[in-house]
Design a protein around this motif. Structure first.
Motif, PDB file in Angstrom:
ATOM      1  N   ASN A  32     -82.945  70.424  69.950  1.00  7.70           N
ATOM      2  CA  ASN A  32     -81.507  70.564  69.760  1.00  7.70           C
ATOM      3  C   ASN A  32     -81.005  71.710  70.638  1.00  7.70           C
ATOM      4  O   ASN A  32     -81.111  72.868  70.249  1.00  7.70           O
ATOM      5  CB  ASN A  32     -81.240  70.855  68.264  1.00  7.70           C
ATOM      6  CG  ASN A  32     -79.795  71.185  67.989  1.00  7.70           C
ATOM      7  OD1 ASN A  32     -78.905  70.396  68.274  1.00  7.70           O
ATOM      8  ND2 ASN A  32     -79.549  72.377  67.443  1.00  7.70           N
ATOM      9  N   THR A  35     -76.319  76.497  73.305  1.00 12.97           N
ATOM     10  CA  THR A  35     -75.904  77.407  74.378  1.00 12.97           C
ATOM     11  C   THR A  35     -76.010  78.851  73.910  1.00 12.97           C
ATOM     12  O   THR A  35     -75.591  79.176  72.801  1.00 12.97           O
ATOM     13  CB  THR A  35     -74.446  77.082  74.787  1.00 12.97           C
ATOM     14  OG1 THR A  35     -74.384  75.708  75.142  1.00 12.97           O
ATOM     15  CG2 THR A  35     -73.981  77.951  75.938  1.00 12.97           C
ATOM     16  N   GLY A  37     -75.379  83.008  75.329  1.00 12.58           N
ATOM     17  CA  GLY A  37     -74.772  83.844  76.360  1.00 12.58           C
ATOM     18  C   GLY A  37     -75.308  85.257  76.330  1.00 12.58           C
ATOM     19  O   GLY A  37     -74.958  86.076  77.181  1.00 12.58           O
ATOM     20  N   LEU A  53     -80.764  86.102  70.742  1.00 12.94           N
ATOM     21  CA  LEU A  53     -80.136  86.404  69.449  1.00 12.94           C
ATOM     22  C   LEU A  53     -79.536  85.122  68.864  1.00 12.94           C
ATOM     23  O   LEU A  53     -78.788  84.430  69.547  1.00 12.94           O
ATOM     24  CB  LEU A  53     -79.017  87.432  69.613  1.00 12.94           C
ATOM     25  CG  LEU A  53     -79.428  88.856  70.019  1.00 12.94           C
ATOM     26  CD1 LEU A  53     -79.587  88.975  71.517  1.00 12.94           C
ATOM     27  CD2 LEU A  53     -78.422  89.867  69.508  1.00 12.94           C
ATOM     28  N   THR A  60     -79.862  75.727  64.892  1.00 10.93           N
ATOM     29  CA  THR A  60     -80.983  76.266  65.673  1.00 10.93           C
ATOM     30  C   THR A  60     -81.761  77.334  64.896  1.00 10.93           C
ATOM     31  O   THR A  60     -82.974  77.448  65.038  1.00 10.93           O
ATOM     32  CB  THR A  60     -80.449  76.849  67.000  1.00 10.93           C
ATOM     33  OG1 THR A  60     -79.854  75.775  67.728  1.00 10.93           O
ATOM     34  CG2 THR A  60     -81.535  77.509  67.831  1.00 10.93           C
ATOM     35  N   GLU A  89     -70.709  72.262  69.446  1.00 11.49           N
ATOM     36  CA  GLU A  89     -71.071  71.261  68.427  1.00 11.49           C
ATOM     37  C   GLU A  89     -72.418  71.622  67.828  1.00 11.49           C
ATOM     38  O   GLU A  89     -73.264  72.240  68.484  1.00 11.49           O
ATOM     39  CB  GLU A  89     -71.146  69.878  69.069  1.00 11.49           C
ATOM     40  CG  GLU A  89     -69.873  69.542  69.832  1.00 11.49           C
ATOM     41  CD  GLU A  89     -69.358  68.165  69.504  1.00 11.49           C
ATOM     42  OE1 GLU A  89     -69.492  67.735  68.342  1.00 11.49           O
ATOM     43  OE2 GLU A  89     -68.833  67.537  70.417  1.00 11.49           O
ATOM     44  N   SER A  90     -72.612  71.201  66.574  1.00 17.10           N
ATOM     45  CA  SER A  90     -73.874  71.515  65.907  1.00 17.10           C
ATOM     46  C   SER A  90     -74.774  70.292  65.826  1.00 17.10           C
ATOM     47  O   SER A  90     -74.301  69.178  65.560  1.00 17.10           O
ATOM     48  CB  SER A  90     -73.616  72.045  64.495  1.00 17.10           C
ATOM     49  OG  SER A  90     -74.872  72.258  63.858  1.00 17.10           O
ATOM     50  N   GLY A  91     -76.052  70.541  65.998  1.00 20.33           N
ATOM     51  CA  GLY A  91     -77.054  69.495  65.837  1.00 20.33           C
ATOM     52  C   GLY A  91     -77.118  68.959  64.414  1.00 20.33           C
ATOM     53  O   GLY A  91     -77.739  67.927  64.168  1.00 20.33           O
ATOM     54  N   LYS A  96     -77.180  66.112  70.120  1.00 19.08           N
ATOM     55  CA  LYS A  96     -76.670  66.663  71.382  1.00 19.08           C
ATOM     56  C   LYS A  96     -77.478  66.162  72.573  1.00 19.08           C
ATOM     57  O   LYS A  96     -76.946  66.016  73.667  1.00 19.08           O
ATOM     58  CB  LYS A  96     -76.664  68.191  71.318  1.00 19.08           C
ATOM     59  CG  LYS A  96     -75.626  68.749  70.362  1.00 19.08           C
ATOM     60  CD  LYS A  96     -75.431  70.244  70.545  1.00 19.08           C
ATOM     61  CE  LYS A  96     -76.140  71.039  69.495  1.00 19.08           C
ATOM     62  NZ  LYS A  96     -75.888  72.487  69.572  1.00 19.08           N
TER      63      LYS A  96
HETATM   64  C1  LIG Z   1     -71.029  80.530  76.190  1.00 22.34           C
HETATM   65  C2  LIG Z   1     -71.596  80.525  74.782  1.00 22.34           C
HETATM   66  C3  LIG Z   1     -72.565  81.440  74.442  1.00 22.34           C
HETATM   67  C4  LIG Z   1     -73.117  81.446  73.130  1.00 22.34           C
HETATM   68  N1  LIG Z   1     -74.100  82.356  72.813  1.00 22.34           N
HETATM   69  C5  LIG Z   1     -74.673  82.332  71.588  1.00 22.34           C
HETATM   70  C6  LIG Z   1     -75.765  83.223  71.287  1.00 22.34           C
HETATM   71  O1  LIG Z   1     -76.256  83.995  72.137  1.00 22.34           O
HETATM   72  N2  LIG Z   1     -76.268  83.191  70.006  1.00 22.34           N
HETATM   73  C7  LIG Z   1     -75.766  82.347  69.043  1.00 22.34           C
HETATM   74  O2  LIG Z   1     -76.263  82.360  67.905  1.00 22.34           O
HETATM   75  N3  LIG Z   1     -74.749  81.485  69.314  1.00 22.34           N
HETATM   76  C8  LIG Z   1     -74.211  81.441  70.573  1.00 22.34           C
HETATM   77  N4  LIG Z   1     -73.199  80.564  70.869  1.00 22.34           N
HETATM   78  C9  LIG Z   1     -72.694  79.632  69.834  1.00 22.34           C
HETATM   79  C10 LIG Z   1     -73.592  78.392  69.645  1.00 22.34           C
HETATM   80  O3  LIG Z   1     -73.994  77.851  70.885  1.00 22.34           O
HETATM   81  C11 LIG Z   1     -72.814  77.317  68.845  1.00 22.34           C
HETATM   82  O4  LIG Z   1     -72.439  77.829  67.587  1.00 22.34           O
HETATM   83  C12 LIG Z   1     -73.582  76.009  68.684  1.00 22.34           C
HETATM   84  O5  LIG Z   1     -72.660  74.995  68.341  1.00 22.34           O
HETATM   85  C13 LIG Z   1     -74.695  76.071  67.632  1.00 22.34           C
HETATM   86  O6  LIG Z   1     -75.393  74.852  67.659  1.00 22.34           O
HETATM   87  P1  LIG Z   1     -76.432  74.399  66.521  1.00 22.34           P
HETATM   88  O7  LIG Z   1     -75.705  74.465  65.176  1.00 22.34           O
HETATM   89  O8  LIG Z   1     -76.809  73.000  66.910  1.00 22.34           O
HETATM   90  O9  LIG Z   1     -77.591  75.346  66.571  1.00 22.34           O
HETATM   91  C14 LIG Z   1     -72.646  80.527  72.162  1.00 22.34           C
HETATM   92  C15 LIG Z   1     -71.644  79.595  72.518  1.00 22.34           C
HETATM   93  C16 LIG Z   1     -71.132  79.588  73.812  1.00 22.34           C
HETATM   94  C17 LIG Z   1     -70.088  78.572  74.174  1.00 22.34           C
END
Ligand SMILES: Cc1cc2nc3c(=O)[nH]c(=O)nc-3n(C[C@H](O)[C@H](O)[C@H](O)COP(=O)(O)O)c2cc1C
Length: 165
Positions: A32, A35, A37, A53, A60, A89-91, A96
């Motif tokens: 899954n 993203t 950053g 983090l 995730t 979006e969430s898995g 995804k």
């Molecule tokens: C550019 C960007 C950077 C992100 N960085 C992080 C991060 O470092 N840690 C984190 O927990 N979420 C981060 N997020 C948010 C997750 O990617 C986001 O909540 C995601 O939908 C979670 O997916 P999941 O529920 O399938 O795990 C970031 C989102 C974006 C758009």
């Protein structure tokens, strides 16, 4: 063709992407992509590490808590829409991998999946984790990033291999 490269040979490219649209973390099953950053590449305990983090409300987080390995995937130009999907979006709600048409491959030297369309991928094994401690965190950071008090868990992944197309 993917080839293994030096641990920090793709440092600049990885950091640039991370600061921009983001890079993709994959841990556990089903694969899954999420993203991210924020992250650090460097040495801890004389080992090369990728430190990431993850907030506790992410799907995730559930997945990574049950495994040792994860991959970090750097996509080429032209994948901004996929990166945005994986960051919004969430898995829990959608597949995804299917939505983004990602081709998943089993790791070369770890038990995590990576995306074959990525130009660089890191394979990592968790050697330590700790939760962000609000008691020792600069108050302005708490105000800015943790209004919900959803403190990240920080994972230190020993880098087992880095691969480039
Ligand atoms: C550019 C960007 C950077 C992100 N960085 C992080 C991060 O470092 N840690 C984190 O927990 N979420 C981060 N997020 C948010 C997750 O990617 C986001 O909540 C995601 O939908 C979670 O997916 P999941 O529920 O399938 O795990 C970031 C989102 C974006 C758009």
């Amino acid at each position: 063709m993917r080839k293994q490269i030096g641990t920090f040979d793709a440092f600049d490219e990885t950091m640039e992407k991370m600061r921009g649209e983001g890079i993709l973390l994959i841990a556990g099953v089903p694969p899954n992509p999420m993203t991210i950053g924020w992250g650090t590449l460097g040495y801890v305990w004389s080992k090369p590490v990728f430190v990431i983090l993850v907030r506790p409300n992410r799907y995730t987080f559930e997945l990574i808590e049950n495994v040792k390995d994860f991959t970090i995937n750097v996509l080429p130009k032209g994948f901004n829409q996929e990166t945005a999907i994986c960051g919004t979006e969430s898995g829990r709600d959608i597949d995804k991998v299917a939505k983004c048409n990602f081709d998943m491959k089993h790791g070369e030297c770890s038990n995590a999946f990576y995306i074959s369309q990525s130009v660089i991928h890191y394979e990592c094994r968790i050697i330590h984790k700790n939760k962000v401690d609000p008691g020792t965190l600069e108050p302005s950071i708490i105000d800015t990033y943790y209004e919900q008090r959803d403190f990240h868990t920080i994972y230190y992944g020993e880098i087992l291999g880095v691969f480039k197309t």
